[in-house]
Design a protein around this motif. Sequence first.
Motif, PDB file in Angstrom:
ATOM      1  N   TYR A  62      10.518  48.713  77.295  1.00 49.12           N
ATOM      2  CA  TYR A  62       9.470  47.680  77.260  1.00 49.12           C
ATOM      3  C   TYR A  62       9.457  46.969  75.905  1.00 49.12           C
ATOM      4  CZ  TYR A  62       4.784  45.757  76.630  1.00 49.12           C
ATOM      5  OH  TYR A  62       3.738  44.935  76.326  1.00 49.12           O
ATOM      6  N   ARG A  85      12.336  44.527  75.515  1.00 52.37           N
ATOM      7  CA  ARG A  85      12.093  43.234  76.171  1.00 52.37           C
ATOM      8  C   ARG A  85      11.041  42.417  75.418  1.00 52.37           C
ATOM      9  NH1 ARG A  85      11.207  43.918  82.489  1.00 52.37           N
ATOM     10  NH2 ARG A  85      11.328  41.632  82.268  1.00 52.37           N
ATOM     11  N   ARG A  95      12.670  41.938  71.658  1.00 60.48           N
ATOM     12  CA  ARG A  95      14.067  41.495  71.699  1.00 60.48           C
ATOM     13  C   ARG A  95      14.941  42.276  70.715  1.00 60.48           C
ATOM     14  NH1 ARG A  95      14.488  36.992  74.754  1.00 60.48           N
ATOM     15  NH2 ARG A  95      12.581  35.803  75.177  1.00 60.48           N
TER      16      ARG A  95
END
Length: 281
Positions: free
Chosen positions: A38, A41, A44
């Motif tokens: 998580y 994402r 990044r």
Amino acid sequence: MGRMPQDVMSHELNLLWQSIFTWVSWAIALAMILIAIYLWRKERTPFYLCAVLAAGVAAFAEPLYDVAFDLWFFNADSSGTPGAMWSHFSAFGVVQPNWTHSGYIILYAAVALYAGRKMYEGRLTRKGLFAIWGLEILTSCAFEAIGTGVDVYTYYGPYELRIWHYPAVIGVLEGTQTVLFTVLAVQIWQRVSRPWGLTSLFAAFPMTMFGANFGIGSPIIIALHLDGADFSRGLVWAATFLTMALCVLAIHGASKFLPRPRTVVEPAGLPVPSSDDALLV
């Protein structure tokens, strides 16, 4: 493992607690992996996942630690016959439970998840680092005091200063290793130019793991294994406190490598690198 007593090798494994350690630790480890994905994402960066997986993979080297620190995972049934453990391999005569990997993730990668970004952005102070170190020591002591107290494994060496059955010096070393790994990992994170560079955390973990435990922990390792007349409980006590003192020095040293806030201006009077100096760097 020549000094290991036979009664340790034939000690009955608590099957209920084996199940608890296996399923609960893997549930927590999988949750940490999902959090790392998580954060990848969201921010990044694969930093968090690399830190978690580096800790988990490094558990394959656990037998080296077991030999040095007199750790034995119980593997016998009620009759003393080996084979009761849920294991995936054995080395140096020590059978390894499959929850060592999840245990490594929980004990050694948590700081990267909850404090890695704060370190990276220079928002963690020396005082904060020592607070994290203390928290990690408490976490380690809680985790392992349970494991050694409910017949899942034991530190059978002639340790002093035990908490229940758990040697306190081990908890201090584990907390130190966790902090050293996280500080090094964040330093690498700041310096790599591409995400693939973060795979170097897989090498950084064993460097700090064995550097801390076999380096800083060398006084207690040697004291535990002195031969014959050279051995004494007094030396074990002295080595215990010396090792703990070295851990304090190591955390103090690690605090000097904490990233500085990006808004901090370097002290005046420092020479500004020329273009030629920059090329050399």
